[in-house]
Design a protein around this motif. Structure first.
Motif, mmCIF file in Angstrom:
data_model
loop_
_atom_site.group_PDB
_atom_site.id
_atom_site.type_symbol
_atom_site.label_atom_id
_atom_site.label_comp_id
_atom_site.label_asym_id
_atom_site.label_seq_id
_atom_site.Cartn_x
_atom_site.Cartn_y
_atom_site.Cartn_z
ATOM 1 N N ALA A 187 19.163 103.740 13.988
ATOM 2 C CA ALA A 187 20.187 104.767 14.224
ATOM 3 C C ALA A 187 20.831 104.600 15.595
ATOM 4 O O ALA A 187 22.052 104.730 15.745
ATOM 5 C CB ALA A 187 19.559 106.159 14.095
ATOM 6 N N PHE A 219 21.933 108.641 13.127
ATOM 7 C CA PHE A 219 20.708 109.226 12.574
ATOM 8 C C PHE A 219 20.898 109.567 11.100
ATOM 9 O O PHE A 219 19.977 109.436 10.301
ATOM 10 C CB PHE A 219 20.280 110.461 13.380
ATOM 11 N N THR A 263 14.257 115.170 16.297
ATOM 12 C CA THR A 263 15.604 114.609 16.266
ATOM 13 C C THR A 263 16.490 115.051 17.437
ATOM 14 O O THR A 263 17.127 114.201 18.069
ATOM 15 C CB THR A 263 16.279 114.910 14.921
ATOM 16 N N ILE A 315 14.814 105.248 13.499
ATOM 17 C CA ILE A 315 15.392 105.836 14.715
ATOM 18 C C ILE A 315 16.012 104.731 15.567
ATOM 19 O O ILE A 315 17.123 104.888 16.078
ATOM 20 C CB ILE A 315 14.324 106.639 15.490
#
Length: 166
Positions: free
Chosen positions: A147, A93, A105, A144
């Motif tokens: 990540a 992230f 998150t 995202i």
């Protein structure tokens, strides 16, 4: 209101407490244990900001009573970092700019951790399906997903190298 005793292991530490039967797990984690990394978003299970890993499975803690967690193990975002080292999902992230405003998150990370434990080599489509229960109001899904791909790659590399912590 009568309180009930519970014992819960959170991030490897065992806690005992007496709680009202109607106390939601998310409020127990945030208000009783003072672990505020788990966020409260919608209170209706729609957004996933409150996602924690409960006995190895991601759950939205806004729909579980704390008394239901008696005798179980919970992992919150605070438990991901080990010995000063970010978990590969946290690192992903950071490196891939998946943080956005940061509100979603923790829930995204917990969903990703549980997902990657079951599927260490996911496709982009599988990642998108896995996080479909978590909403990012910044609409930062591209980063995202990157990540989580980063984390999957790191976790596979660590496994291949025989390094734990993934």
């Amino acid at each position: 209101m009568e309180k009930l005793p519970i014992q819960v292991t959170v991030n490897g530490r065992t806690y005992t407490a007496e709680v009202e039967p109607r106390l939601l797990l998310v409020h127990f984690i945030r208000d009783v244990l003072d672990l505020t990394g788990t966020h409260i978003g919608c209170d209706t299970t729609s957004c996933g900001a409150c996602t924690v890993i409960w006995n190895g499975r991601p759950v939205k803690s806004c729909t579980v009573f704390a008394v239901q967690a008696d005798g179980t193990e919970i992992l919150t975002v605070e438990g991901l970092e080990q010995d000063g080292q970010l978990h590969p999902v946290q690192e992903g992230f950071w490196e891939e700019h998946g943080l956005q405003c940061g509100f979603c998150t923790p829930g995204m990370m917990m969903t990703a951790v549980a997902f990657l434990q079951e599927n260490p080599d996911p496709t982009e489509e599988e990642i998108r399906k896995a996080i479909s229960g978590n909403l990012c109001r910044c609409t930062g899904y591209v980063n995202i997903v990157k990540a989580i791909q980063y984390a999957a790659r790191k976790m596979r590399e660590r496994t291949a190298a025989g390094v734990g912590g993934a």
